[in-house]
Design an enzyme around this catalytic site. Sequence first.
Site, PDB file in Angstrom:
ATOM      1  N   CYS A   1      10.190  11.518  23.555  1.00 52.82           N
ATOM      2  CA  CYS A   1      11.109  13.548  22.760  1.00 52.82           C
ATOM      3  C   CYS A   1       9.567  13.734  22.463  1.00 52.82           C
ATOM      4  CB  CYS A   1      10.538  12.618  21.006  1.00 52.82           C
ATOM      5  SG  CYS A   1       9.845  11.727  20.435  1.00 52.82           S
TER       6      CYS A   1
ATOM      7  N   HIS B   1       7.412  12.473  16.172  1.00 51.31           N
ATOM      8  CA  HIS B   1       9.007  13.296  16.758  1.00 51.31           C
ATOM      9  C   HIS B   1       8.882  14.613  16.834  1.00 51.31           C
ATOM     10  CE1 HIS B   1      13.314  13.243  18.360  1.00 51.31           C
ATOM     11  NE2 HIS B   1      13.088  13.995  17.904  1.00 51.31           N
TER      12      HIS B   1
END
Length: 425
Positions: A134, A350
Amino acid sequence: MDESNNETLFVRTNKSFIENSIDDSHGNQFKQQFINNKIDLEITDIHNEDKNDDDDDAEVLDDIQCRSINQNNFIDCMEFETIPIDHDTANLKRILFGNAALSIGPEWLHQYFEFDAINSQLWYGLVQHKGGPCGVLASIQAFLCAEFFHWNRVENIQNVKDLHRYRNECLSKAIGNILWQIKRKDQSVIIAIESQQKILDETKDFRFDNITERLRIGRFESKKKLIDFLCQIFKHSNKNIGCVSFVYSCILTRGIEEIQHDYDPGSIQALLTPETLLCSQELVNLCLIGCAVSNVFDNNLKCDELVLQGVKKQSKIGFLTLYEYGGGAKVGSCYKSPKLPIFVILSEDHFTVLFAKDKINDDNHHQIELYYYDGLMNQENEIHLTIDTQSCAIHDDKHRSPLECVIQTKWPDCHINWNDSNRLF
């Protein structure tokens, strides 16, 4: 007219709203309706479930003969020279994963740069398949948003083929700009391309991983030639450069020794966290500002006998983190006030992207229109946030979204209107 052969594409720009009825058997028929002015671009593409990904990729090729040649022949016939990887160069795997004998998991192995092909509102978004890469995808997405909304804003797109071409052109520029920013003075950009043929043999210190042993290496002294090369690559296929080969290109361009000098002493041994294979802050910094420093504060900080390196100058793309809200990090003004209103967001391990489609001026505008994108979340709609910097928010930590906490590290006590989007927890 057979409806199964039709696709409908709606394009809304600041000039027009165009409905294109594309009929393979009857040619293209275009009906144009001028309605209210819009700055954003919205594409509605009716997804044909009967088509496979290979057919979709083939549609964007100008030269139909490219469909019948494999990746090796394509790379060989390009005007840009590449050379096969050798075992010494393959050691770059060690600085990414910590061990050149490790295999590469599916979260990295199969992650290429693919745009959302279903949701019309999210035409600009790269899709992430599994957790892990990510940080890389968010960094490229941020530079893509710079191209789409600030540097290379589209004026008119009339069909699906034009959309593919435009997105691939912007993807080439985004990756080219990241690599060019990493490039040191008087050095070249070095790029790793995935071919189909195995080049290296296995040794006890190097095991096949289905990418590293297939790499070819290109070297570029000119930014224009680099972007032209990337355009040719993505025009042919999106399977020649993926997350792993992109990070390899970043490492080769910066140089292994230079990257190790960027780190804080004793900080990390690899650019991915050993247990989870998530992107480290060093890797995200390498993508965003061109060097793999370990911190996000401004300049350097002397701590006892150690010098901790931070961000030296105003970045093009910003960075915000939930860790600052919790007191675990300090983001400096170089990242917090970037040249463009685009931010990579770190929240709960994230990385995602928060961006404005237009320039903003904190001194003159107290309402800021932002958009949030998470390539892993399977968003159903565009998430549009209105930030009011002059209205104080009512703090209720039990009902606050982590994203709201991150945003308020940049605009303290601002009021955040989700504009009918579901608040993210």
